[in-house]
Motif scaffolding. Structure first.
Motif, mmCIF file in Angstrom:
data_model
loop_
_atom_site.group_PDB
_atom_site.id
_atom_site.type_symbol
_atom_site.label_atom_id
_atom_site.label_comp_id
_atom_site.label_asym_id
_atom_site.label_seq_id
_atom_site.Cartn_x
_atom_site.Cartn_y
_atom_site.Cartn_z
ATOM 1 N N PHE A 46 5.998 13.217 -14.079
ATOM 2 C CA PHE A 46 7.142 14.390 -14.277
ATOM 3 C C PHE A 46 8.612 13.943 -13.597
ATOM 4 C CE2 PHE A 46 3.467 17.102 -14.721
ATOM 5 C CZ PHE A 46 3.574 17.738 -15.702
ATOM 6 N N VAL A 47 9.441 14.127 -14.288
ATOM 7 C CA VAL A 47 10.894 14.200 -13.851
ATOM 8 C C VAL A 47 10.926 15.559 -12.938
ATOM 9 C CG1 VAL A 47 13.430 14.098 -14.236
ATOM 10 C CG2 VAL A 47 11.719 12.932 -15.959
ATOM 11 N N LEU A 48 11.295 15.119 -11.658
ATOM 12 C CA LEU A 48 11.357 16.167 -10.564
ATOM 13 C C LEU A 48 12.851 17.053 -11.133
ATOM 14 C CD1 LEU A 48 9.991 14.490 -7.771
ATOM 15 C CD2 LEU A 48 8.834 15.893 -9.467
ATOM 16 N N PRO A 49 12.998 18.239 -10.262
ATOM 17 C CA PRO A 49 13.987 19.052 -10.738
ATOM 18 C C PRO A 49 15.275 18.333 -10.310
ATOM 19 C CG PRO A 49 12.464 20.502 -9.788
ATOM 20 C CD PRO A 49 11.976 18.922 -9.757
ATOM 21 N N GLN A 50 15.502 17.594 -9.120
ATOM 22 C CA GLN A 50 16.541 17.081 -8.711
ATOM 23 C C GLN A 50 17.007 15.480 -8.885
ATOM 24 O OE1 GLN A 50 19.121 18.793 -7.784
ATOM 25 N NE2 GLN A 50 17.701 20.734 -8.191
ATOM 26 N N GLU A 51 16.095 14.917 -9.856
ATOM 27 C CA GLU A 51 16.449 13.602 -10.038
ATOM 28 C C GLU A 51 16.631 13.578 -11.800
ATOM 29 O OE1 GLU A 51 12.813 11.714 -8.897
ATOM 30 O OE2 GLU A 51 11.684 12.351 -10.355
ATOM 31 N N SER A 52 17.284 12.413 -12.113
ATOM 32 C CA SER A 52 17.426 11.907 -13.402
ATOM 33 C C SER A 52 16.217 11.201 -13.842
ATOM 34 C CB SER A 52 18.722 11.131 -13.585
ATOM 35 O OG SER A 52 18.533 9.787 -12.969
ATOM 36 N N SER A 83 20.186 12.627 -18.740
ATOM 37 C CA SER A 83 19.374 13.418 -18.117
ATOM 38 C C SER A 83 19.871 13.717 -16.484
ATOM 39 C CB SER A 83 18.122 12.735 -17.875
ATOM 40 O OG SER A 83 17.881 11.734 -17.018
ATOM 41 N N ARG A 116 19.483 22.964 -15.802
ATOM 42 C CA ARG A 116 18.841 21.547 -16.019
ATOM 43 C C ARG A 116 18.831 21.221 -17.456
ATOM 44 N NH1 ARG A 116 16.353 17.339 -13.248
ATOM 45 N NH2 ARG A 116 17.177 15.566 -14.534
ATOM 46 N N PRO A 122 20.806 15.278 -13.227
ATOM 47 C CA PRO A 122 20.692 16.840 -12.741
ATOM 48 C C PRO A 122 21.844 17.781 -12.955
ATOM 49 C CG PRO A 122 19.820 15.102 -11.090
ATOM 50 C CD PRO A 122 20.477 14.367 -12.213
#
Lengths: 257, 257
Positions: free
Chosen positions: A50-56, B86, B95, B88
Motif C-alpha cells: 500500500f501507498v501510505l497516507p503521507q507518502e507518494s 501522487s 489525497r 500527498p
DNA sequence: ACAAAAGTGTTGTGAATACACCCATGC
DNA sequence: GCATGGGTGTATTCACAACACTTTTGT
C-alpha cells in the motif's frame, strides 16, 4: 473535482508493484514473493504494498524495495515508474489501483523474507509460471521497457557494480535483449559516447579465470545515448505480452496486484 | 495486500487528467478548462475527473475526453497513459492520485463547456501562464513524451485528418519539435518507411492557395518507425520541466489535479 | 602449445545531411 | 513573370556491421 465528499465513492486502494531485475549467473532474474494467503495462494507475485497516507507512490516503492531486498541503502538505485494498472476487477477483494515501478539492481543479496512476504526469492525471468493477479502483464511490460531503455539511455550501468568491465556491460545488453552482440563494435560504441563510462586508470581484473585482464570502468555522467545503441532488428529479446500498437491505445490497464 | 479492511486507510481519490494536443493555425494547442471554484479559481487547468467505481482509468480518460471535446466518436483517437502523479499535497482538499493521459486530435471542434467545466478552450501551448495544481509539470511531461514518440513511432498521423499531404505531416513534426526540417529528406524518410503512409491514387489538394497541388495520403498500418526519425540534435523543441535523469528517479510525482 | 578473453584495425554498405534543381499553380 | 509550395536528384559525410588480427593471461 468539484464536490468533494471524501466518502462519496467506494474507496480506492492505491498500491505499488515492483518489477525488480538483476543480471546474475548469466541470466536475467526477477525478485518475486510467494503468496501466503488467498487469493492466488502459493503463486508467485511481484513485491509491493500500500501507498501510505503521507507518502507518494515513488516513496512507497522505494520503501518496499528496501524492505523486500533487505538492502540498507536503496537511495542510489535506479527506480522508474512504469505504468498504472486500474482495471476494476484486477483484485477480487476490492478496488485496487496499482502504480508499477521497475528497479534494476547490481549484485543483489539473497532477500530475507522481510516485511509481510511469505518468502522472497530471485527467480530466472525465463520460464516463469503464471504469476498472481495481472503480474504477468506488468512483468512483461517492465521487461519490454527496460529493453527499450537500454537502447537510448545509459541505464545498463545500473545493472553493474561500481566497477565493471566492458564485457560485463555487454553481458547486460545480451542478457536483457537475448541477443549476441559483436564485441569490437559494442566496445567502440560505448567508448565513443562521452560520459557513458570512464576508465579507472591502471585497474584491471580477470574475468573468466583465463584470458587477458580487462580494464575497469565506472559509470559516467551521461544519461542519454546519442546516437542510440539499437538492438539488432532480427532479434526481439522476448516479445512483449501483447505487441504494442501506438495507433490504438497502448496503455496497459491490467487486472491485479 | 494482506489485511483488507476497505476503510482502514484514509480514502484515496483516483482521477484522470488529460493533456490533449492539436496542431492548428500553425501552432501547438492544448485543451484547457478555466476553474470555476477554489482552489485555483480563475486558473486554467487540464480537463479531467474522477475514475468511477466500475471503470478503468483508461475508460475514464476516454469518457472525459468525449465530454470535454464534445466529439461524438472518440474511439479512433490516440490516447496514451503518461504517468501517475501522487504527491500527498498535490491537491489541498484531499489525497488525490491522478493518472495522466495524453491525447492527440486532428482538426478539433471548438469545445462546448460540456460536463462540469466552467469554460473549455484551445490555447496555444507557447506562452501559457501557470496552470492550476501541478498541471504545468504534467503538461510539460506530456509534451516531451509526444515529441519523443514522434521519433520512433508513426504517431504523427494521429494529428492529421484522414486525408493529408506530406507537407501537413511535416508541419506536425515541426510544430511539436519547434524545428524546421528539410523537406526533401523528410519526404524520403516517410516514404521509405513501409506502412507509415499510403498514397491515395489520383487525389491532390491545394494547400496554401498557391503552389503545386499536393498528393494526398492516408495513415498506413505501421506502428513503429525503423529506423527512427530523430529530431535534430541541436534543437530540443522545448526542454522538459526538469531534465530527465535515468540514473536517478525520473518518475514524476507531481502535486496536483 | 593451446584456449580463452581483451583489445585493435580495416573495409564495405547504408543512412542522413545539405544542397541544387525542376514542376505546377495563383496572382 | 514571379512567388509559393510540391517533388526529384545527387554528392559528401558518418555510423555501423562484419570479420581478420594481435595481446595477455591460465592450464
Amino acid at each position: 473535482m468539484e464536490g468533494y465528499d471524501k466518502y462519496a465513492f467506494e474507496p480506492f486502494a492505491v498500491t505499488v508493484d515492483l518489477a525488480v531485475f538483476t543480471v546474475r549467473a548469466g541470466g536475467l532474474q526477477v525478485l518475486l514473493i510467494e503468496r501466503g494467503q488467498e487469493p492466488y495462494i502459493g503463486h508467485w507475485a511481484l513485491p509491493g504494498g500500500f501507498v501510505l497516507p503521507q507518502e507518494s507512490a515513488g516513496t512507497a516503492a522505494r520503501r518496499e524495495l528496501a524492505e523486500e531486498t533487505g538492502l540498507s541503502d536503496v537511495s542510489g538505485l535506479h527506480l522508474e515508474q512504469l505504468c498504472t494498472y486500474s482495471e476494476p476487477d484486477r483484485d477480487p477483494r476490492m478496488r485496487v489501483v496499482s502504480v508499477a515501478y521497475t528497479a534494476l539492481l547490481p549484485d543483489p543479496p539473497e532477500p530475507r523474507g522481510g516485511g509481510d512476504a511469505a518468502s522472497a526469492r530471485w527467480l530466472a525471468y525465463d520460464g516463469l509460471g503464471p504469476l498472481a493477479f495481472d503480474h504477468d502483464r506488468i512483468l512483461a511490460d517492465a521487461h519490454e521497457r527496460v529493453g527499450a531503455k537500454l537502447e537510448y539511455t545509459c541505464l545498463a550501468t545500473a545493472f553493474c557494480p561500481p566497477e565493471f568491465t566492458l564485457g560485463e556491460l555487454q553481458q547486460v545488453y545480451e542478457t536483457v535483449w537475448g541477443t549476441a552482440l559483436d564485441r569490437p563494435n559494442f566496445r567502440r560504441k560505448v567508448l565513443a559516447t562521452p560520459g557513458f563510462v570512464e576508465q579507472i586508470p591502471g585497474a584491471a581484473r580477470l574475468t573468466g579465470g583465463r584470458g587477458k585482464p580487462a580494464a575497469l570502468y565506472r559509470a559516467g555522467d551521461a544519461t542519454a545515448l546519442h546516437p542510440p545503441l539499437l538492438r539488432p532488428a532480427s532479434a526481439p529479446a522476448r516479445p512483449p505480452s501483447q505487441s504494442p500498437s501506438p495507433s490504438s491505445n497502448p496503455s496497459p490497464e491490467g487486472r491485479s496486484s
